[in-house]
Design a protein around this motif. Sequence first.
Motif, PDB file in Angstrom:
ATOM      1  N   ARG A  61       0.871  -1.177   0.000  1.00  0.00           N
ATOM      2  CA  ARG A  61       0.000   0.000   0.000  1.00  0.00           C
ATOM      3  C   ARG A  61       0.906   1.225   0.000  1.00  0.00           C
ATOM      4  O   ARG A  61       2.093   1.144  -0.272  1.00  0.00           O
ATOM      5  CB  ARG A  61      -0.944  -0.040   1.205  1.00  0.00           C
ATOM      6  CG  ARG A  61      -2.206   0.844   1.082  1.00  0.00           C
ATOM      7  CD  ARG A  61      -3.192   0.301   0.061  1.00  0.00           C
ATOM      8  NE  ARG A  61      -4.344   1.156  -0.204  1.00  0.00           N
ATOM      9  CZ  ARG A  61      -5.520   1.054   0.379  1.00  0.00           C
ATOM     10  NH1 ARG A  61      -5.724   0.162   1.337  1.00  0.00           N
ATOM     11  NH2 ARG A  61      -6.512   1.842   0.017  1.00  0.00           N
ATOM     12  N   ASP A  80      -3.076  -2.746  -2.053  1.00  0.00           N
ATOM     13  CA  ASP A  80      -3.996  -2.507  -3.161  1.00  0.00           C
ATOM     14  C   ASP A  80      -3.310  -2.879  -4.468  1.00  0.00           C
ATOM     15  O   ASP A  80      -2.072  -2.942  -4.543  1.00  0.00           O
ATOM     16  CB  ASP A  80      -4.535  -1.073  -3.163  1.00  0.00           C
ATOM     17  CG  ASP A  80      -3.534  -0.029  -3.605  1.00  0.00           C
ATOM     18  OD1 ASP A  80      -3.032  -0.129  -4.738  1.00  0.00           O
ATOM     19  OD2 ASP A  80      -3.261   0.907  -2.828  1.00  0.00           O
ATOM     20  N   THR A  81      -4.099  -3.150  -5.497  1.00  0.00           N
ATOM     21  CA  THR A  81      -3.550  -3.663  -6.751  1.00  0.00           C
ATOM     22  C   THR A  81      -2.800  -2.600  -7.546  1.00  0.00           C
ATOM     23  O   THR A  81      -1.929  -2.932  -8.345  1.00  0.00           O
ATOM     24  CB  THR A  81      -4.674  -4.250  -7.619  1.00  0.00           C
ATOM     25  OG1 THR A  81      -5.760  -3.318  -7.702  1.00  0.00           O
ATOM     26  CG2 THR A  81      -5.180  -5.552  -7.027  1.00  0.00           C
ATOM     27  N   SER A  82      -3.110  -1.327  -7.338  1.00  0.00           N
ATOM     28  CA  SER A  82      -2.430  -0.266  -8.072  1.00  0.00           C
ATOM     29  C   SER A  82      -0.983  -0.111  -7.597  1.00  0.00           C
ATOM     30  O   SER A  82      -0.043  -0.132  -8.397  1.00  0.00           O
ATOM     31  CB  SER A  82      -3.194   1.051  -7.913  1.00  0.00           C
ATOM     32  OG  SER A  82      -2.634   2.057  -8.709  1.00  0.00           O
ATOM     33  N   SER A 103      -7.097 -11.059  -6.725  1.00  0.00           N
ATOM     34  CA  SER A 103      -7.853  -9.811  -6.861  1.00  0.00           C
ATOM     35  C   SER A 103      -8.527  -9.685  -8.219  1.00  0.00           C
ATOM     36  O   SER A 103      -9.240  -8.707  -8.471  1.00  0.00           O
ATOM     37  CB  SER A 103      -6.922  -8.609  -6.638  1.00  0.00           C
ATOM     38  OG  SER A 103      -6.353  -8.647  -5.354  1.00  0.00           O
ATOM     39  N   SER A 112     -12.386  -8.301 -14.377  1.00  0.00           N
ATOM     40  CA  SER A 112     -12.378  -7.100 -13.533  1.00  0.00           C
ATOM     41  C   SER A 112     -11.415  -7.319 -12.366  1.00  0.00           C
ATOM     42  O   SER A 112     -11.224  -8.443 -11.908  1.00  0.00           O
ATOM     43  CB  SER A 112     -13.779  -6.783 -13.021  1.00  0.00           C
ATOM     44  OG  SER A 112     -14.306  -7.873 -12.286  1.00  0.00           O
ATOM     45  N   ALA A 171     -10.154  -6.011  -8.519  1.00  0.00           N
ATOM     46  CA  ALA A 171     -10.487  -5.257  -7.308  1.00  0.00           C
ATOM     47  C   ALA A 171      -9.373  -4.283  -6.970  1.00  0.00           C
ATOM     48  O   ALA A 171      -8.202  -4.504  -7.304  1.00  0.00           O
ATOM     49  CB  ALA A 171     -10.716  -6.218  -6.143  1.00  0.00           C
ATOM     50  N   TYR A 172      -9.717  -3.218  -6.291  1.00  0.00           N
ATOM     51  CA  TYR A 172      -8.714  -2.242  -5.872  1.00  0.00           C
ATOM     52  C   TYR A 172      -7.954  -2.725  -4.644  1.00  0.00           C
ATOM     53  O   TYR A 172      -6.720  -2.721  -4.611  1.00  0.00           O
ATOM     54  CB  TYR A 172      -9.375  -0.896  -5.579  1.00  0.00           C
ATOM     55  CG  TYR A 172      -8.419   0.138  -5.021  1.00  0.00           C
ATOM     56  CD1 TYR A 172      -7.307   0.547  -5.751  1.00  0.00           C
ATOM     57  CD2 TYR A 172      -8.623   0.681  -3.754  1.00  0.00           C
ATOM     58  CE1 TYR A 172      -6.417   1.486  -5.239  1.00  0.00           C
ATOM     59  CE2 TYR A 172      -7.737   1.621  -3.235  1.00  0.00           C
ATOM     60  CZ  TYR A 172      -6.641   2.016  -3.981  1.00  0.00           C
ATOM     61  OH  TYR A 172      -5.769   2.934  -3.467  1.00  0.00           O
ATOM     62  N   SER A 173      -8.681  -3.131  -3.607  1.00  0.00           N
ATOM     63  CA  SER A 173      -8.025  -3.600  -2.388  1.00  0.00           C
ATOM     64  C   SER A 173      -8.764  -4.825  -1.861  1.00  0.00           C
ATOM     65  O   SER A 173      -9.779  -5.241  -2.415  1.00  0.00           O
ATOM     66  CB  SER A 173      -7.992  -2.508  -1.319  1.00  0.00           C
ATOM     67  OG  SER A 173      -9.308  -2.114  -0.966  1.00  0.00           O
ATOM     68  N   SER A 194     -12.449  -1.329 -13.690  1.00  0.00           N
ATOM     69  CA  SER A 194     -11.467  -0.253 -13.825  1.00  0.00           C
ATOM     70  C   SER A 194     -10.485  -0.657 -14.902  1.00  0.00           C
ATOM     71  O   SER A 194      -9.775  -1.655 -14.763  1.00  0.00           O
ATOM     72  CB  SER A 194     -10.726  -0.008 -12.511  1.00  0.00           C
ATOM     73  OG  SER A 194      -9.570   0.779 -12.732  1.00  0.00           O
ATOM     74  N   ASN A 240      -7.830   0.888 -15.679  1.00  0.00           N
ATOM     75  CA  ASN A 240      -6.480   1.056 -15.128  1.00  0.00           C
ATOM     76  C   ASN A 240      -6.000  -0.232 -14.471  1.00  0.00           C
ATOM     77  O   ASN A 240      -4.912  -0.744 -14.761  1.00  0.00           O
ATOM     78  CB  ASN A 240      -6.452   2.182 -14.096  1.00  0.00           C
ATOM     79  CG  ASN A 240      -6.532   3.554 -14.717  1.00  0.00           C
ATOM     80  OD1 ASN A 240      -6.237   3.723 -15.891  1.00  0.00           O
ATOM     81  ND2 ASN A 240      -6.936   4.533 -13.947  1.00  0.00           N
ATOM     82  N   ARG A 241      -6.819  -0.751 -13.551  1.00  0.00           N
ATOM     83  CA  ARG A 241      -6.416  -1.946 -12.810  1.00  0.00           C
ATOM     84  C   ARG A 241      -6.337  -3.170 -13.719  1.00  0.00           C
ATOM     85  O   ARG A 241      -5.464  -4.028 -13.541  1.00  0.00           O
ATOM     86  CB  ARG A 241      -7.375  -2.186 -11.647  1.00  0.00           C
ATOM     87  CG  ARG A 241      -7.387  -1.051 -10.622  1.00  0.00           C
ATOM     88  CD  ARG A 241      -8.042  -1.477  -9.322  1.00  0.00           C
ATOM     89  NE  ARG A 241      -9.448  -1.848  -9.463  1.00  0.00           N
ATOM     90  CZ  ARG A 241     -10.458  -1.001  -9.331  1.00  0.00           C
ATOM     91  NH1 ARG A 241     -10.218   0.290  -9.076  1.00  0.00           N
ATOM     92  NH2 ARG A 241     -11.713  -1.408  -9.442  1.00  0.00           N
TER      93      ARG A 241
END
Length: 354
Positions: A183, A192-194, A228, A234, A236-238, A247, A249-250
């Motif tokens: 994170r 988180d995945t980002s 994730s 799709s 997930a963010y976290s 998303s 982006n993800r």
Amino acid sequence: MGSGPINNSDFSSMIRTLFILALLLSAWLPPQAAAQDPALRFGGQIPPEVDRIYERGLEWLAKKQAEDGAWQDGQTGSGVNGLCVMAFLASGEDPNFGRWARPVRLAVRHIILSQNAETGYLPNSMYHHGFATLALAECYGAVDETLLWQGAEKPGRSIAQALDLAIRCAGTSQKKNRWGGWRYNPDSTDADTSVTGAMLMGLLAARNAGMDVPDETVNAALEYMRRSTGRDGSVAYSGGMGGMGESMNRTAIATLVAAVSKQKDEVKFPATLKQLTSKLEHREGNYEEYFRYYMAQALFQADYASWQKWNAMTVRQLNESQQEDGSFKGNSYSTAMSLLALALNYRFLPIYER
């Protein structure tokens, strides 16, 4: 032949010669060996508008760099400095004797000097740590260490030493959370995945450069990314469950790290790739530079034909949105990210190899 440094003309001539040799060699190879278009590896004809956009952007970045080697407008930190370094490296100019040698050296120095000598942390967040690690990995072996600290008050640690510290920091931070990712803070207990995607690309680049990156660190992060990701593509963010909202982006990040790590889940990877290739005309309302940065690499690694279509559209978009002074949105982060979205047209950075 002299033993002096290669000048810009010689460097460009050498690249052209290698490309021609690759084409000649492919003609003599058996069909299965010559099946991959040499343009995938060495690049084809660079559209003139790409050169024009890139040149103007680099000139702006060089002017905006502070004397200490950092970029201090808008977002600041080792990660922004790393993105700017990669933008210069990706142009193909000799990083030691070419036009942009000074900005590269000053920026690499600043990244190393900003690093915590005890923990290896590259501030100002684990996002920055990931991007700065990636930049150092791309510099390793390309930037001449004997020139790096010339003119400095005292020499700092080597690029390899800085990378080793950064890798150890990543492992220490990862062990503090139960998900296996990262994170914002090195002491965060969640992920988180980002941020994890940025960290993974830094570690994979370091491994690609020959650094010792523990398998358990990479594998735990890849498993977190797989968990994730939903079967529909799709991401997930976290948390640790797939899906939970779309998303692009993800999805691009998940596609990229799977492709680069050569660990493509037989169900989820095709699903994430389909999400991208079915929406090539998608434009982000927020974080558009971040999206283009990852979309370019994900498509190039996973579906070259789709990348070609997407790249042509992106070149037009960036040609229209670049400001008169050569910047994007008047700040270094947006400018570096926008240039890196075009950098696969050049294919000089090792991380861009397929």
